[in-house]
Write an enzyme that holds these catalytic residues in place. Structure first.
Site, PDB file in Angstrom:
ATOM      1  N   ASP A 124      75.399  27.112 -49.673  1.00 45.24           N
ATOM      2  CA  ASP A 124      75.089  27.964 -48.899  1.00 45.24           C
ATOM      3  C   ASP A 124      74.506  27.460 -47.985  1.00 45.24           C
ATOM      4  O   ASP A 124      73.895  26.383 -47.526  1.00 45.24           O
ATOM      5  CB  ASP A 124      73.195  28.795 -49.446  1.00 45.24           C
ATOM      6  CG  ASP A 124      73.583  29.549 -51.217  1.00 45.24           C
ATOM      7  OD1 ASP A 124      74.943  29.947 -51.063  1.00 45.24           O
ATOM      8  OD2 ASP A 124      73.195  29.253 -51.968  1.00 45.24           O
ATOM      9  N   ASP A 138      78.801  35.751 -51.953  1.00 47.95           N
ATOM     10  CA  ASP A 138      77.509  36.398 -51.947  1.00 47.95           C
ATOM     11  C   ASP A 138      77.923  38.119 -51.033  1.00 47.95           C
ATOM     12  O   ASP A 138      77.256  38.922 -51.204  1.00 47.95           O
ATOM     13  CB  ASP A 138      76.569  36.039 -51.874  1.00 47.95           C
ATOM     14  CG  ASP A 138      75.861  34.822 -52.268  1.00 47.95           C
ATOM     15  OD1 ASP A 138      76.875  34.634 -52.973  1.00 47.95           O
ATOM     16  OD2 ASP A 138      75.168  33.646 -51.981  1.00 47.95           O
TER      17      ASP A 138
END
Length: 178
Positions: A124, A138
């Protein structure tokens, strides 16, 4: 499979492949340029870049069961491929393709990233304030849900569903009976 179904399936696959390529390229760039202990602000404190490794799902939920999340990711991918093959509209094909690409992008990390096969941590790098850190997979998942919701809304607006959508019934007049 009809010609239109084949076209919609191809569109879903193209959308998914695009998401996977962009997601994996952005993760590779993040791994080579960002650090876990330093945030680069993009929009002040609202949005920044910071490297993180997530063993769980959204908001690190399920971080102790990464292997289970991997199995769920594989199952979701299979279901989404079937759904893409059955998409009845272009909107559904695009929405499912975006969700499929996001699922595959994060599944690749779970399968091949450290610490071990099937238990990898998702890379991330998009820091949303102090709430959470995510990635482009995402973003694609969220965008796919929005596209599907928009498609449903448009379909609902075009389809008469209640008696109020029918022409009003009027009382017969004397002239109608003559």
């Amino acid at each position: 499979m009809s010609r239109n179904q084949a076209r919609r399936f191809a569109l879903a696959c193209i959308a998914a492949a695009g998401v996977v390529l962009i997601d994996q390229a952005s993760k590779a760039a993040a791994l080579s340029t960002l650090r876990e202990d330093e945030r680069i602000p993009l929009l002040g404190e609202l949005l920044g870049l910071q490297l993180a490794f997530n063993p769980g799902a959204l908001l690190s939920l399920g971080s102790g069961a990464t292997w289970l999340l991997t199995l769920l990711g594989v199952a979701a991918t299979v279901v989404l491929i079937v759904a893409a093959a059955r998409a009845r509209t272009t909107g559904w094909a695009v929405g499912i393709g975006l969700i499929l690409g996001g699922a595959i992008g994060n599944l690749i990390d779970r399968l091949f990233a450290p610490p071990a096969f099937g238990r990898g941590h998702v890379t991330d790098f998009l820091a949303y304030g102090n709430w959470f850190i995510g990635n482009l997979a995402d973003v694609a998942l969220g965008a796919g849900v929005i596209v599907l919701a928009g498609s449903l809304w448009i379909r609902h607006r075009r389809t008469p569903t209640t008696a109020t959508d029918e022409p009003p019934v009027t009382a017969p007049t004397l002239e109608a009976g003559r």
